[in-house]
Design a protein around this motif. Sequence first.
Motif, PDB file in Angstrom:
ATOM      1  N   UNK A 282      18.859 -55.298 -33.477  1.00 20.48           N
ATOM      2  CA  UNK A 282      19.280 -54.890 -34.815  1.00 20.48           C
ATOM      3  C   UNK A 282      20.235 -53.696 -34.768  1.00 20.48           C
ATOM      4  N   UNK A 283      20.663 -53.322 -33.564  1.00 19.17           N
ATOM      5  CA  UNK A 283      21.457 -52.091 -33.426  1.00 19.17           C
ATOM      6  C   UNK A 283      22.919 -52.363 -33.088  1.00 19.17           C
ATOM      7  N   UNK A 284      23.480 -53.453 -33.614  1.00 16.03           N
ATOM      8  CA  UNK A 284      24.898 -53.734 -33.437  1.00 16.03           C
ATOM      9  C   UNK A 284      25.213 -54.226 -32.034  1.00 16.03           C
ATOM     10  N   UNK A 285      26.378 -53.835 -31.529  1.00  9.56           N
ATOM     11  CA  UNK A 285      26.805 -54.270 -30.205  1.00  9.56           C
ATOM     12  C   UNK A 285      25.740 -53.948 -29.167  1.00  9.56           C
ATOM     13  N   UNK A 286      25.414 -54.917 -28.345  1.00 14.32           N
ATOM     14  CA  UNK A 286      24.409 -54.661 -27.321  1.00 14.32           C
ATOM     15  C   UNK A 286      24.893 -55.192 -25.981  1.00 14.32           C
TER      16      UNK A 286
END
Length: 411
Positions: A282-286
């Motif tokens: 859920x934290x954008x680019x990974x």
Amino acid sequence: MAIVKPFKAIRPTKDKAFFVASRSYEEYGPEELQAVLQFNPFSFLHIINPGFKFEKHITGKERFHLVRNRYLEFLEENVFLKDKEPSFYLYQIEKGDFKSLGFFCACSVEDYRNDVIKKHEDTLHHREELFADYLYSVGFNAEPVLMTYPDNPTVDEIFQKKIQREPEYDFTTTDKVNHKLWKISYPEGIEKLQNAFNGLDALYIADGHHRSASSHLLAEQLQNENPKHTGTEPYNYFMAYLIPESQIKIYEFNRMVKDLNGLSKEEFLIRLDEHFRIEKREDGLYKPSKKHEFSMYLEGEFYLLHLRMTNYKFTDALSQLDTQILFKTILEPILNITDLRNDKRIAYGYGKHNLMQMKDRVDRGEFVVGFSLSPTTVDEIKAIANAGLTMPPKSTYIEPKLRSGLTIYEL
């Protein structure tokens, strides 16, 4: 025992080195290439793109012969000069916090044949033949094979002493990379370097598998044509740039696929569950932070895929490589991609911003799913090469990338 040999390089004069040095031909877009050819008459690109002089696109044997002619013109016009004594050429590349310090030398085709020079990639025979024909026609080698060796205190001591001296070349290119080159031509330094490499069991190709294979093919051809062959002729060697393992920078290639092989998103995730524990991010680019983890971008969301060790068996060095794991667990069995080199459904990306670019291309609909991996390590490359195995295509993007035209090896 690894053989390294000094050679008499053909090099640009000091005042023209900046103008001669060029990136790899494939790195130039059409507009930039045209601008360089039009406004820089000293660029090495004029040699490898000889049709510009005639405003004509030239290919095949005709191009090879014209490359030879342009090369001779650079010699005749004193853009290039030939060194008088055999030398090793210490070359430093520096950009930001990345610095590499290695040296140009001639390496032995016999070492390549005897697996002292170790490979980790497959080569295509038609490309080997094409480049061997090119070398045969032009008579010089301007594209060194990038090879690596274990960090060596003796070699490092020689280098550190030498770089205290004024370099032959010192210039910064427009991509903000500083280039410096020193000659090592004194007998004591040459002998120390050769002795240090005599003690090594192997050298490892990092970049240039086709170039080394083509040099081997050319040597066999010229040996058969020469009734007085002795083994000391220039064609028994090829130009290489040797760099310690600690100064190689390896980046990953991501993988982007155009469809899910007829599966829905839900069906695809269920198939993935056999080999992976799936975690939605859920934290954008990974980007994955360790081996055997994969980042997947699908329908606007990132997922972290943890390899289930109970369902995947490590049998050799290749089976432990993340690019191979991705191929054997997802690309081949689920997405039906069996030919990683030629299948039009898969594409690859690399570079500093490749994760963002992967996301953008999926979001634009060019691809349906993208996978990001951790970079391959030098130890993994060596383990695979030592075992006589080969990596999947696009397993490594390696720096430094060398400029063409700074040292040329005549065959």
